[in-house]
Design a protein around this motif. Structure first.
Motif, PDB file in Angstrom:
ATOM      1  N   GLY A 130      37.915  50.201  78.818  1.00  0.00           N
ATOM      2  CA  GLY A 130      37.702  51.733  79.262  1.00  0.00           C
ATOM      3  C   GLY A 130      39.010  52.696  79.331  1.00  0.00           C
ATOM      4  N   GLU A 131      40.093  51.982  78.920  1.00  0.00           N
ATOM      5  CA  GLU A 131      41.528  52.727  79.017  1.00  0.00           C
ATOM      6  C   GLU A 131      41.413  53.513  77.948  1.00  0.00           C
ATOM      7  OE1 GLU A 131      45.230  50.598  79.163  1.00  0.00           O
ATOM      8  OE2 GLU A 131      44.526  50.294  81.223  1.00  0.00           O
ATOM      9  N   ALA A 132      41.864  54.604  77.953  1.00  0.00           N
ATOM     10  CA  ALA A 132      42.028  56.035  77.288  1.00  0.00           C
ATOM     11  C   ALA A 132      43.316  55.905  76.589  1.00  0.00           C
ATOM     12  CB  ALA A 132      41.253  57.175  77.632  1.00  0.00           C
ATOM     13  N   GLY A 133      44.366  55.292  77.286  1.00  0.00           N
ATOM     14  CA  GLY A 133      45.749  55.297  77.078  1.00  0.00           C
ATOM     15  C   GLY A 133      46.367  56.204  77.952  1.00  0.00           C
ATOM     16  N   PRO A 134      47.629  56.325  77.805  1.00  0.00           N
ATOM     17  CA  PRO A 134      48.322  57.186  78.900  1.00  0.00           C
ATOM     18  C   PRO A 134      47.948  58.586  79.171  1.00  0.00           C
ATOM     19  CG  PRO A 134      49.862  56.271  77.023  1.00  0.00           C
ATOM     20  CD  PRO A 134      48.563  56.158  76.566  1.00  0.00           C
ATOM     21  N   SER A 135      48.026  59.251  80.396  1.00  0.00           N
ATOM     22  CA  SER A 135      47.676  60.454  80.808  1.00  0.00           C
ATOM     23  C   SER A 135      48.611  61.502  80.094  1.00  0.00           C
ATOM     24  CB  SER A 135      47.499  60.637  82.192  1.00  0.00           C
ATOM     25  OG  SER A 135      48.929  60.678  82.616  1.00  0.00           O
ATOM     26  N   ASP A 136      48.374  62.772  80.336  1.00  0.00           N
ATOM     27  CA  ASP A 136      49.205  63.792  79.734  1.00  0.00           C
ATOM     28  C   ASP A 136      49.946  64.353  80.773  1.00  0.00           C
ATOM     29  OD1 ASP A 136      49.605  65.403  77.842  1.00  0.00           O
ATOM     30  OD2 ASP A 136      47.959  67.202  78.303  1.00  0.00           O
ATOM     31  N   ARG A 137      50.513  63.418  81.828  1.00  0.00           N
ATOM     32  CA  ARG A 137      51.480  63.836  82.651  1.00  0.00           C
ATOM     33  C   ARG A 137      52.646  64.492  82.097  1.00  0.00           C
ATOM     34  NH1 ARG A 137      52.439  59.578  87.422  1.00  0.00           N
ATOM     35  NH2 ARG A 137      50.446  59.847  87.250  1.00  0.00           N
ATOM     36  N   ARG A 138      52.996  65.440  82.576  1.00  0.00           N
ATOM     37  CA  ARG A 138      54.456  66.380  82.052  1.00  0.00           C
ATOM     38  C   ARG A 138      55.458  66.550  83.437  1.00  0.00           C
ATOM     39  NH1 ARG A 138      53.403  66.802  77.191  1.00  0.00           N
ATOM     40  NH2 ARG A 138      51.524  67.547  76.173  1.00  0.00           N
ATOM     41  N   LEU A 139      56.766  66.376  82.910  1.00  0.00           N
ATOM     42  CA  LEU A 139      57.580  66.731  84.108  1.00  0.00           C
ATOM     43  C   LEU A 139      58.263  67.908  83.493  1.00  0.00           C
ATOM     44  CD1 LEU A 139      59.317  63.280  84.825  1.00  0.00           C
ATOM     45  CD2 LEU A 139      57.516  64.639  86.132  1.00  0.00           C
ATOM     46  N   THR A 140      58.904  68.946  84.260  1.00  0.00           N
ATOM     47  CA  THR A 140      59.794  69.920  83.916  1.00  0.00           C
ATOM     48  C   THR A 140      61.234  69.751  84.488  1.00  0.00           C
ATOM     49  OG1 THR A 140      59.043  71.291  85.496  1.00  0.00           O
ATOM     50  CG2 THR A 140      57.925  71.523  83.405  1.00  0.00           C
ATOM     51  N   GLY A 141      62.162  70.390  83.893  1.00  0.00           N
ATOM     52  CA  GLY A 141      63.556  70.023  84.492  1.00  0.00           C
ATOM     53  C   GLY A 141      64.515  70.031  83.534  1.00  0.00           C
ATOM     54  N   ALA A 142      65.832  70.100  84.058  1.00  0.00           N
ATOM     55  CA  ALA A 142      66.967  70.141  83.021  1.00  0.00           C
ATOM     56  C   ALA A 142      67.488  68.761  82.486  1.00  0.00           C
ATOM     57  CB  ALA A 142      68.055  70.982  83.750  1.00  0.00           C
ATOM     58  N   PHE A 143      66.644  68.115  81.991  1.00  0.00           N
ATOM     59  CA  PHE A 143      66.953  66.575  81.599  1.00  0.00           C
ATOM     60  C   PHE A 143      66.222  66.506  80.258  1.00  0.00           C
ATOM     61  CE2 PHE A 143      62.983  66.431  83.835  1.00  0.00           C
ATOM     62  CZ  PHE A 143      62.010  65.814  82.706  1.00  0.00           C
ATOM     63  N   ARG A 144      66.894  65.580  79.349  1.00  0.00           N
ATOM     64  CA  ARG A 144      66.402  65.366  77.902  1.00  0.00           C
ATOM     65  C   ARG A 144      65.023  64.320  78.257  1.00  0.00           C
ATOM     66  NH1 ARG A 144      70.703  63.816  73.689  1.00  0.00           N
ATOM     67  NH2 ARG A 144      68.744  63.417  72.376  1.00  0.00           N
ATOM     68  N   TYR A 145      65.348  63.264  78.840  1.00  0.00           N
ATOM     69  CA  TYR A 145      64.361  62.007  78.713  1.00  0.00           C
ATOM     70  C   TYR A 145      64.105  61.751  80.061  1.00  0.00           C
ATOM     71  CZ  TYR A 145      65.070  62.174  73.657  1.00  0.00           C
ATOM     72  OH  TYR A 145      65.334  62.517  72.211  1.00  0.00           O
TER      73      TYR A 145
END
Length: 149
Positions: free
Chosen positions: A39-54
């Motif tokens: 039943g796994e749909a894959g990774p969530s849509d979690r997002r981070l914000t900040g002054a970084f590239r990755y």
């Protein structure tokens, strides 16, 4: 008399001047193959914000919710005490994977780990990572995200 706390939380007494034995790792790497959970749909849509590239966000597994910001250059992940990203589980090799951030993007290189490194459920030795890719290192499921830099 030296006092220390044991794993059971009790105080232990030692004769004064006695040196502690060096810590030795007794947990060998165990074999682990990732499988999608029912039943796994894959990774969530979690997002981070900040002054970084990755950054890598631990999506599932031990330390879920933790984010590791990757700076320019090399970052080593594994379960050794001398790595940049410590993933403390016997399913992870001591020096498991190298992440490299440069002008061309984010690169992953498996360092000959016992259980391998998986990107989007496929075992890989080297690859260029994209935002949203899921990297599986032992029991750790990490999702690649980008910042505002």
């Amino acid at each position: 008399m030296l006092r220390s706390v044991g794993y059971d939380g009790r105080m232990n007494d030692r004769p004064g001047g006695a040196e502690e034995a060096p810590l030795e790792e007794s947990d060998p790497t165990i074999v682990y193959r990732p499988e999608a959970e029912p039943g796994e749909a894959g990774p969530s849509d979690r997002r981070l914000t900040g002054a970084f590239r990755y950054a890598l966000v631990v999506e599932r597994g031990p330390r879920a919710g933790l984010a590791f910001v990757l700076g320019e250059g090399e970052t080593i992940a594994g379960r050794s005490e001398d790595v940049d990203i410590f993933l403390g589980d016997v399913t992870v090799s001591r020096h498991h994977v190298r992440f490299t951030v440069d002008g061309r993007g984010l690169h992953l290189e498996d360092l000959g780990s016992t259980n391998g490194t998986y990107v989007n459920m496929e075992r890989t030795e080297q690859t260029v990572l994209q935002p949203g890719d899921e990297v599986i290192i032992g029991k750790f499921h990490l999702v690649v995200t980008v910042g505002n830099a």
